[in-house]
Each structure stands twice: as structure tokens, then as C-alpha cells.
Design a protein around this motif. Structure first.
Motif, mmCIF file in Angstrom:
data_model
loop_
_atom_site.group_PDB
_atom_site.id
_atom_site.type_symbol
_atom_site.label_atom_id
_atom_site.label_comp_id
_atom_site.label_asym_id
_atom_site.label_seq_id
_atom_site.Cartn_x
_atom_site.Cartn_y
_atom_site.Cartn_z
ATOM 1 N N GLY A 187 38.568 51.530 39.572
ATOM 2 C CA GLY A 187 39.694 51.540 40.238
ATOM 3 C C GLY A 187 39.896 50.140 41.073
ATOM 4 O O GLY A 187 40.963 49.630 41.081
ATOM 5 N N VAL A 188 38.794 49.660 41.739
ATOM 6 C CA VAL A 188 38.731 48.656 42.300
ATOM 7 C C VAL A 188 38.908 47.272 41.410
ATOM 8 O O VAL A 188 39.824 46.286 41.824
ATOM 9 C CB VAL A 188 37.362 48.319 43.140
ATOM 10 N N ILE A 189 38.556 47.414 40.454
ATOM 11 C CA ILE A 189 38.699 46.276 39.292
ATOM 12 C C ILE A 189 40.182 46.071 38.817
ATOM 13 O O ILE A 189 40.666 45.268 38.849
ATOM 14 C CB ILE A 189 37.657 46.469 38.221
ATOM 15 N N GLN A 190 40.765 47.303 38.524
ATOM 16 C CA GLN A 190 41.990 47.475 38.278
ATOM 17 C C GLN A 190 42.984 46.976 39.451
ATOM 18 O O GLN A 190 43.991 46.253 39.197
ATOM 19 C CB GLN A 190 42.292 48.860 37.840
ATOM 20 N N PHE A 191 42.586 47.439 40.663
ATOM 21 C CA PHE A 191 43.445 46.968 41.706
ATOM 22 C C PHE A 191 43.422 45.558 41.709
ATOM 23 O O PHE A 191 44.478 44.930 42.104
ATOM 24 C CB PHE A 191 42.978 47.471 43.171
ATOM 25 N N TYR A 192 42.264 44.722 41.827
ATOM 26 C CA TYR A 192 42.344 43.337 41.891
ATOM 27 C C TYR A 192 42.880 42.544 40.851
ATOM 28 O O TYR A 192 42.979 41.287 40.658
ATOM 29 C CB TYR A 192 41.023 42.901 42.530
ATOM 30 N N LYS B 239 30.968 39.414 45.645
ATOM 31 C CA LYS B 239 31.505 40.425 45.112
ATOM 32 C C LYS B 239 32.688 40.371 44.141
ATOM 33 O O LYS B 239 32.572 41.055 43.075
ATOM 34 C CB LYS B 239 31.618 41.559 46.258
ATOM 35 N N LEU B 240 33.638 39.872 44.901
ATOM 36 C CA LEU B 240 34.817 39.702 43.843
ATOM 37 C C LEU B 240 34.677 39.070 42.596
ATOM 38 O O LEU B 240 35.220 39.300 41.489
ATOM 39 C CB LEU B 240 36.058 39.002 44.736
ATOM 40 N N LEU B 241 34.019 37.913 42.805
ATOM 41 C CA LEU B 241 33.733 37.123 41.531
ATOM 42 C C LEU B 241 32.886 37.868 40.540
ATOM 43 O O LEU B 241 33.202 37.546 39.293
ATOM 44 C CB LEU B 241 33.039 35.774 42.182
ATOM 45 N N ARG B 242 31.874 38.599 40.863
ATOM 46 C CA ARG B 242 31.093 39.275 40.038
ATOM 47 C C ARG B 242 31.889 40.458 39.569
ATOM 48 O O ARG B 242 31.777 40.785 38.256
ATOM 49 C CB ARG B 242 29.777 39.669 40.685
ATOM 50 N N ALA B 243 32.411 41.345 40.339
ATOM 51 C CA ALA B 243 33.044 42.738 39.885
ATOM 52 C C ALA B 243 34.293 42.515 39.378
ATOM 53 O O ALA B 243 34.697 43.508 38.601
ATOM 54 C CB ALA B 243 32.844 43.603 41.082
ATOM 55 N N CYS B 244 35.043 41.749 39.831
ATOM 56 C CA CYS B 244 36.621 41.729 39.327
ATOM 57 C C CYS B 244 36.892 40.324 38.466
ATOM 58 O O CYS B 244 37.262 39.356 39.059
ATOM 59 C CB CYS B 244 37.215 41.568 40.640
ATOM 60 N N VAL C 291 40.382 38.749 38.481
ATOM 61 C CA VAL C 291 41.204 38.468 39.735
ATOM 62 C C VAL C 291 41.905 37.358 39.665
ATOM 63 O O VAL C 291 41.542 36.225 38.713
ATOM 64 C CB VAL C 291 40.110 38.363 40.969
ATOM 65 N N GLY C 292 43.080 37.163 40.210
ATOM 66 C CA GLY C 292 43.857 35.884 40.320
ATOM 67 C C GLY C 292 43.156 34.652 40.899
ATOM 68 O O GLY C 292 41.996 34.585 40.715
ATOM 69 N N ASN C 293 43.709 34.058 41.675
ATOM 70 C CA ASN C 293 43.463 33.081 42.584
ATOM 71 C C ASN C 293 42.749 33.471 43.877
ATOM 72 O O ASN C 293 43.256 34.715 44.478
ATOM 73 C CB ASN C 293 44.430 31.954 42.953
ATOM 74 N N ILE C 294 41.643 32.907 44.500
ATOM 75 C CA ILE C 294 40.948 33.336 45.619
ATOM 76 C C ILE C 294 41.240 32.331 46.562
ATOM 77 O O ILE C 294 40.489 31.098 46.301
ATOM 78 C CB ILE C 294 39.470 33.638 45.549
ATOM 79 N N PHE C 295 42.033 32.405 47.656
ATOM 80 C CA PHE C 295 42.203 31.209 48.554
ATOM 81 C C PHE C 295 41.475 31.607 49.754
ATOM 82 O O PHE C 295 41.259 32.801 50.154
ATOM 83 C CB PHE C 295 43.736 31.217 48.919
#
Length: 81
Positions: free
Chosen positions: A14-19, A40-45, A48-52
Motif C-alpha cells: 500500500g505504501v509503495i502504491q501510494f508513492y 527508505k523511499l529510494l529503496r522501497a518505492c 517514486v517521482g521526484n524527491i525534492f
């Protein structure tokens, strides 16, 4: 597979789909929790779009130097421990 493990995997999906495809703005990215969040964002998702990140100058270091410091940190994997 245990019920608890299955629940954990469902929550993570669910977290992966959310991001997925989302752009994220992170303040405090050079602090302890910010570094953990980015990792965590870079590994798990992966989608993900852009991270600012908002980085301010501190202790005589420019924001670009502080970002470079984060980028140059070693990646720790299970195999390297």
C-alpha cells in the motif's frame, strides 16, 4: 507464511502504491531521520517521482556541500554487515 508477515507485506504494498509517481518534498533531509526517510523511499518505492529536499547552510557549509555529503555516504546492505 505467518499472518503477521502477510499483513506487513500488504501494508508495504500500500505504501509503495501510494508513492508511485508522486513527487515528495522533504525538509530536514540532512538530519538523522531525514537520511533514514530518503534511504527508505529510494529503496522501497522504486517508482517514486521526484524527491525534492530543502537544505539550508549550516556550520559554514553550503547546501550543495551538505547534499554532496549525503550522496557520498556508503550504502550498507545485509551482505556488508
Amino acid at each position: 507464511m505467518s499472518f503477521q508477515l502477510l499483513q506487513k507485506q500488504q501494508k508495504m504494498a500500500g505504501v509503495i502504491q501510494f508513492y508511485e509517481g508522486q513527487n515528495i518534498f522533504v525538509t530536514g533531509a540532512t538530519g538523522f531521520l531525514g537520511k533514514v526517510l530518503l534511504e527508505k523511499l529510494l529503496r522501497a518505492c522504486p517508482d517514486v517521482g521526484n524527491i525534492f529536499v530543502l537544505v539550508r547552510p549550516k556550520k559554514g557549509k553550503e547546501p550543495s556541500e551538505r547534499v554532496q555529503n549525503i550522496i557520498s555516504l556508503p550504502v550498507i546492505t545485509k551482505e556488508s554487515v
